[in-house]
Design a protein around this motif. Structure first.
Motif: not given
Length: 692
Positions: A103, A106, A144, A146-148, A150-151
């Motif tokens: 995050e 990002q 979030w 950043s997708r990464e 959040r995952e």
């Protein structure tokens, strides 16, 4: 049928045998066990204890219970020293750090983001609580970018849910690794139905049909395949109790963190409610499980909740195996051993060793070696005594055949010297065949029947003739064995018993016409059968009552006036007690002159009855040596001073010498051996002289 057999594939016909003990394996060998048990029994152990001691020690090529118990203890120590319990918290911390790091990256790269929003987001990430649970909770509403990131954050919730379920249902963590909403709904549905089934069982309102319906619907969650509600309960309760012991083993800080994190599991508070209800039902239905135990786990390898629960189940299995291997509870037997658990924890070799011990115990109990007496205690059977006696007698034969001047006993029978006459063989005859007469009878019979002789002669039972032998002199044998305090204290107890058993076996198997009486004398004397003497515990009361023993021996000689009396006395001390006319025992040390006079008088009576007397003096006491020498000289007897290992051979040799009518001791003189030790030699071995 032939066509059907041809249709069988190789896989259908061949495969590893998995049905328990190998049906083609040879039966267990009881000889080593019987020797060890007999040795312990003669040392004063009860047969039950002697058998258990052998099973604990094992044999030359067989691991015993103690070795298996040691391996169980080592495996348990390995588990507790290898692992710690913060595996799940560490994994959550790592996922959280990955999410925050992604995050921040990002935020730094997003040029379109408002600077104020960027600053607020960075401040929130920089000021997260140190507690993983509090940090996860604070980020629950974070937006979030950043997708990464959040995952990774969502993986925390997913991980917690899978770990919580894996604690109760082994393998669930892997099974739900890519779970969908439908999978989570199926889990919640299963938990609801399971709690309904358990509550119905607790009320006594469940049925097999209800259980079958539950398994038809949710059976894929239970790969162990329980067949009824009790099997299902046992499996679930053991796993849940292990999970509780794992929780008990954590620090308070670890428990608080996990409790706070658990609310985030799957993002579903209902899951935690269902699991709490399940735990309550299991505790109520299986209160006997170990819900309160704990372990110190201070190794370097972290355990997740599911894997940790499995380790605690392994520890419980090992504790149960240790209890089974101890055999210390009432009614314990080796059939109680759980071979599947043993194989799972220690490997197949350990299970094979345990199964062999089970078969050995079963064979000892069922083969006629041990029997339970009227008092409920195991005892050696006459069959076992014969086997043990034969083993001792073979040992005596080896010792005697190894001495110079010995000669083998080659007679196949026990009836004495040949007379030159022959007679037709009858069942039970042990005399040697007269080969010329036997073959002549076969030829005459064949010729009379008109059979051609070119193809050889067939011998039938009616053709056999044996050599007649002259009747041998019957012997009346009395073995007096000292059972005083010093015999037990100086390590002479077991050699004394081995000697008595070897002589008893010799007479019962080879010289059945002779009559043997065993008399034990300590503070007083007593006639004993071989089983009683063999199992006699060490006596710790002072007194050597040779007078009483000779009284009993002379009474036995008088009952057999036509037999040759043979008196064998094994002792390590001078007489210190005698029997008064009132029946009371008088004791005095040093020996009182009256006690000595009483013993001498009865020894003179033995001489008048014609007894050949041999003293076997044990120990190096000069006073005893002078006394025994004087006693033997008085009755024209013999003194032998053997080493303890040679005592049995000395007594057997003396008996055989007395039977032949020579010097009464078969060539034994002073210490050690002389020539002609009774003519025993190798004749004790099967097929050599027909003794057995």
């Amino acid at each position: 049928m032939a066509r059907a057999n041809r249709r069988l594939t190789r896989a259908a016909r061949y495969g590893r045998y998995t049905g328990g003990p190998d049906p083609l394996a040879p039966p267990v060998d009881l000889s080593e066990a019987l020797d060890a048990i007999g040795e312990d029994v003669m040392a004063g152990y009860s047969p039950e204890r002697a058998m258990r001691e052998f099973l604990r020690r094992g044999g030359r090529d067989q691991s015993g219970l103690d070795d298996l118990a040691r391996r169980v203890a080592e495996r348990r120590r390995e588990l507790t020293r290898k692992h710690n319990l913060d595996g799940t918290l560490k994994e959550i911390t790592e996922l959280l750090e990955k999410a925050v790091r992604a995050e921040r990256g990002q935020l730094a790269r997003d040029v379109d983001m408002d600077d104020g929003d960027r600053m607020l987001a960075e401040m929130q990430l920089a000021n997260l609580p140190a507690s993983p649970a509090a940090a996860v909770s604070e980020l629950s509403g974070y937006d979030w970018r950043s997708r990464e990131a959040r995952e990774n954050y969502e993986k925390i919730k997913d991980l917690l849910g899978r770990e919580m379920l894996d604690q109760r249902f082994a393998g669930m963590k892997q099974a739900l690794e890519s779970a969908t909403d439908a999978d989570r709904a199926a889990i919640n549905d299963m938990l609801g139905d399971l709690n309904e089934l358990l509550e119905a069982h607790r009320r006594g309102e469940d049925s097999q049909e209800q259980f079958d319906e539950f398994m038809d619907k949710h059976g894929h969650f239970f790969p162990e395949g329980p067949l009824n509600i009790d099997e299902l309960l046992d499996s679930l309760a053991q796993r849940a109790a292990a999970a509780q012991r794992m929780r008990n083993s954590m620090t308070q800080e670890q428990r608080d963190e996990l409790d706070a994190l658990a609310q985030q599991a799957f993002g579903s508070p209902e899951l935690m409610q269902s699991l709490a209800q399940l735990d309550g039902n299991l505790r109520s239905l299986r209160p006997g499980e170990n819900w309160g135990g704990s372990e110190r786990m201070d190794g370097g390898e972290g355990l997740g909740l599911g894997d940790g629960t499995g380790v605690f189940q392994d520890i419980a299995d090992l504790d149960e195996l240790a209890d089974q291997l101890s055999q210390s509870y009432n009614g314990s037997q080796l059939d109680d051993l759980d071979l599947d658990k043993l194989s799972r924890q220690l490997g197949d070799d350990a299970a094979v060793d345990a199964r062999t011990l089970q078969q050995l115990e079963r064979a000892l109990r069922d083969s006629g070696t041990l029997k339970r007496g009227t008092d409920g205690q195991l005892k050696l059977t006459p069959k076992a005594m014969r086997q043990l006696g034969k083993a001792l007698l073979r040992d005596v034969a080896k010792r005697m055949s190894g001495r110079q001047g010995n000669r083998d006993l080659r007679q196949a029978g026990a009836a004495g010297e040949g007379s030159g006459a022959t007679r037709e063989w009858a069942f039970g005859d042990t005399e040697p065949w007269d080969v010329p007469r036997t073959i002549s009878n076969a030829v005459t019979r064949s010729a009379g029947e008109g059979r051609p002789l070119g193809g050889g002669v067939r011998i039938e039972i009616g053709d056999v003739e044996v050599q007649e032998t002259e009747a041998r002199t019957q012997a009346c044998v009395v073995l007096l064995v000292d059972t005083s305090f010093s015999m037990a204290m100086d390590g002479r107890w077991v050699p004394m018993k081995r000697t008595a058993l070897a002589l008893h076996t010799l007479i019962k198997s080879r010289f059945r016409g002779d009559d043997l009486q065993l008399i034990a004398f300590g503070r007083h004397a007593e006639v004993m059968d071989i089983e009683q003497l063999t199992g006699l515990e060490a006596q710790y009361e002072k007194g050597t009552n040779l007078h009483h023993a000779l009284l009993l021996a002379n009474r036995h000689f008088r009952k057999h006036p036509s037999a040759q009396p043979v008196l064998l006395i094994v002792t390590d001390g001078e007489p210190t007690s005698h029997l008064e006319t009132s029946g009371e025992v008088f004791f005095s040390y040093p020996p009182h002159p009256v006690t000595v006079a009483y013993a001498v008088r009865e020894l003179d009576n033995s001489m008048r009855l014609g007894a050949h007397t041999t003293f076997f003096r044990l120990g190096e006491d000069p006073g005893l040596a002078r006394f025994i020498d004087a006693m033997a000289k008085r009755v024209d007897g013999t003194v032998v001073s053997p080493e303890l290992d040679d005592l049995g051979a000395a007594v057997v040799g003396s008996y055989l010498g007395s039977r032949r009518g020579d010097d009464g001791y078969g060539g034994w003189g002073g210490r050690g051996w002389g020539g002609g030790a009774g003519g025993l030699g190798d004749g004790l071995y099967p097929g050599r002289s027909g003794w057995y």
